[in-house]
Design an enzyme around this catalytic site. Structure first.
Site, PDB file in Angstrom:
ATOM      1  N   CYS A 191      -6.117  10.403  -0.892  1.00 18.22           N
ATOM      2  CA  CYS A 191      -6.088   9.893   0.476  1.00 18.22           C
ATOM      3  C   CYS A 191      -7.500  10.073   1.033  1.00 18.22           C
ATOM      4  O   CYS A 191      -8.393  10.512   0.317  1.00 18.22           O
ATOM      5  CB  CYS A 191      -5.017  10.574   1.324  1.00 18.22           C
ATOM      6  SG  CYS A 191      -5.201  12.336   1.567  1.00 18.22           S
ATOM      7  N   CYS A 246      -5.009   4.955   1.601  1.00 20.60           N
ATOM      8  CA  CYS A 246      -6.439   4.903   1.932  1.00 20.60           C
ATOM      9  C   CYS A 246      -7.016   3.501   1.734  1.00 20.60           C
ATOM     10  O   CYS A 246      -8.153   3.242   2.080  1.00 20.60           O
ATOM     11  CB  CYS A 246      -7.236   5.947   1.157  1.00 20.60           C
ATOM     12  SG  CYS A 246      -7.189   5.811  -0.633  1.00 20.60           S
ATOM     13  N   CYS A 288     -10.401   3.652  -1.410  1.00 16.14           N
ATOM     14  CA  CYS A 288     -10.139   4.290  -2.696  1.00 16.14           C
ATOM     15  C   CYS A 288     -10.912   3.562  -3.791  1.00 16.14           C
ATOM     16  O   CYS A 288     -11.021   2.341  -3.765  1.00 16.14           O
ATOM     17  CB  CYS A 288      -8.649   4.288  -3.009  1.00 16.14           C
ATOM     18  SG  CYS A 288      -7.753   5.519  -2.053  1.00 16.14           S
TER      19      CYS A 288
END
Length: 131
Positions: free
Chosen positions: A8, A83, A87
């Protein structure tokens, strides 16, 4: 078997809970859950530490970790917690996005709902993938 990465943004809530639950419930010793964040916080959210202690998991000595391409390459799967674009893409690594609400600044009762959702998803994920 490679590790399963839970990612995250701040590595201070969702991904920490997911990795802890993965390591608690996994049935295979050859794989472990790890967590990291694209922009790690300085500590795990206090509400997350509190609600995880309620289920017997102590995150008080855990420090958020930066998700680097090198770390991501150690995983066979990366499960992102929402995210999105931040990411990393790692060729050859399966990426799954769960899009779970961030518990940061949530009241304890809402954070517990998020915790329980993560644990239920982890249990299903372990069963589906024979971890």
């Amino acid at each position: 078997m490679s590790d399963v990465m839970f990612a995250c943004v701040h590595n201070a809530g969702r991904s920490q809970m997911a990795a802890a639950f993965f390591n608690k419930h996994r049935t295979q010793d050859t794989v472990k859950g790890i967590s990291a964040g694209t922009n790690p916080a300085s500590e795990v959210h206090p509400v997350v530490r509190e609600i995880m202690l309620e289920v017997g998991i102590d995150l008080s000595n855990i420090t958020p970790v930066k998700l680097t391409p090198e770390l991501a390459k150690t995983a066979s799967t990366i499960v992102t917690m929402g995210c999105g674009e931040t990411c990393p893409y790692v060729p050859g690594v399966q990426i799954i996005d769960w899009g779970i609400t961030d518990p940061k600044n949530k009241p304890v009762d809402e954070a517990r709902v998020i915790r329980d959702e993560i644990e239920n998803r982890i249990k299903a994920f372990i069963t589906e993938n024979n971890y």
